[in-house]
Design an enzyme around this catalytic site. Sequence first.
Site, PDB file in Angstrom:
ATOM      1  N   ASP A  40     -35.711 -42.509   9.164  1.00 35.80           N
ATOM      2  CA  ASP A  40     -35.177 -42.960   7.878  1.00 35.80           C
ATOM      3  C   ASP A  40     -33.670 -43.153   7.964  1.00 35.80           C
ATOM      4  OD1 ASP A  40     -37.755 -42.604   6.938  1.00 35.80           O
ATOM      5  OD2 ASP A  40     -37.133 -41.547   5.125  1.00 35.80           O
ATOM      6  N   CYS A  65     -35.631 -44.718  -1.783  1.00 38.48           N
ATOM      7  CA  CYS A  65     -36.005 -43.554  -2.597  1.00 38.48           C
ATOM      8  C   CYS A  65     -34.829 -42.598  -2.734  1.00 38.48           C
ATOM      9  CB  CYS A  65     -37.164 -42.793  -1.951  1.00 38.48           C
ATOM     10  SG  CYS A  65     -38.642 -43.766  -1.617  1.00 38.48           S
ATOM     11  N   TYR A  97     -50.808 -36.786   7.502  1.00 37.48           N
ATOM     12  CA  TYR A  97     -49.626 -36.123   8.059  1.00 37.48           C
ATOM     13  C   TYR A  97     -49.100 -34.983   7.204  1.00 37.48           C
ATOM     14  CZ  TYR A  97     -47.383 -39.142   4.624  1.00 37.48           C
ATOM     15  OH  TYR A  97     -47.038 -39.758   3.450  1.00 37.48           O
ATOM     16  N   ASN A 108     -35.207 -46.544 -13.653  1.00 37.95           N
ATOM     17  CA  ASN A 108     -34.018 -47.394 -13.728  1.00 37.95           C
ATOM     18  C   ASN A 108     -33.018 -46.701 -14.642  1.00 37.95           C
ATOM     19  OD1 ASN A 108     -35.156 -49.483 -12.225  1.00 37.95           O
ATOM     20  ND2 ASN A 108     -35.755 -50.678 -14.029  1.00 37.95           N
ATOM     21  N   HIS A 149     -37.310 -49.132 -10.685  1.00 40.23           N
ATOM     22  CA  HIS A 149     -37.304 -49.694  -9.336  1.00 40.23           C
ATOM     23  C   HIS A 149     -36.754 -48.754  -8.270  1.00 40.23           C
ATOM     24  CE1 HIS A 149     -37.700 -53.282 -11.879  1.00 40.23           C
ATOM     25  NE2 HIS A 149     -38.329 -53.809 -10.845  1.00 40.23           N
ATOM     26  N   GLU A 187     -37.191 -45.795   4.960  1.00 35.26           N
ATOM     27  CA  GLU A 187     -37.824 -45.903   6.264  1.00 35.26           C
ATOM     28  C   GLU A 187     -37.338 -47.140   7.017  1.00 35.26           C
ATOM     29  OE1 GLU A 187     -40.967 -44.449   3.261  1.00 35.26           O
ATOM     30  OE2 GLU A 187     -39.527 -46.108   3.410  1.00 35.26           O
TER      31      GLU A 187
END
Length: 224
Positions: A40, A65, A97, A108, A149, A187
């Site tokens: 990341d 994120c 995982y 938002n 978002h 990521e």
Amino acid sequence: MTGDASTATATATVDRAVDALRRGDPILVHDAADREGEVDLIYPAGAVTPEAVARMRNDAGGLVCVALADAVAAAFDLPYVQEVIDHPAAADHDLGYDERSSFSLTVNHRDTYTGITDEDRALTITELAAAAADPESVDFAGEFRAPGHVHVLRAAPDLLADREGHTELAVALAGAADLPPAMVVCEMLDDETGGALSPAAARTYADREGLVYVEGSAVVERLG
């Protein structure tokens, strides 16, 4: 390299990562080959600019994120979204995982328009950082709206003692850097394969861009 030398090198790399975050610079963190196996791109949320959002879109390509400490998420009454979705798809959250996802709400800031532009997402992210710095003084619903978002992630209560995902790794690094417990994680994906960018390719990117690359295991050893 001996075990002691290897440990010293890993410790020094974590310290360099902490220093970079303290300066507001991004770093790269690989969780573990037997976990997600992903690298990341990580920023302190308070240092994110529209240009940083563009970099995450173009150079990383994953979800943008914001990882929040558990206490901050609790102060804002932000749940794990799996626990509040009343739909059969959420009943069996089977992950290969991990035992659970860190995803909470998407938000938002109320001063954004659509919320998706680089400027809008940067505003939402930096305001989340400001809120995380003093959560008891924030009217979260008055400042943010959901859905939005920017994906919010809720870290495990005891961080790396509970879970060793990017959410916890990032928040632990924020603590070491004396930053608000709000970190952006995104990521890194491979344009050629469509999969996760390999650690080797991520190291090459880090070297080219002058960024610190660190293994999650080193963060756990140093800060866990």
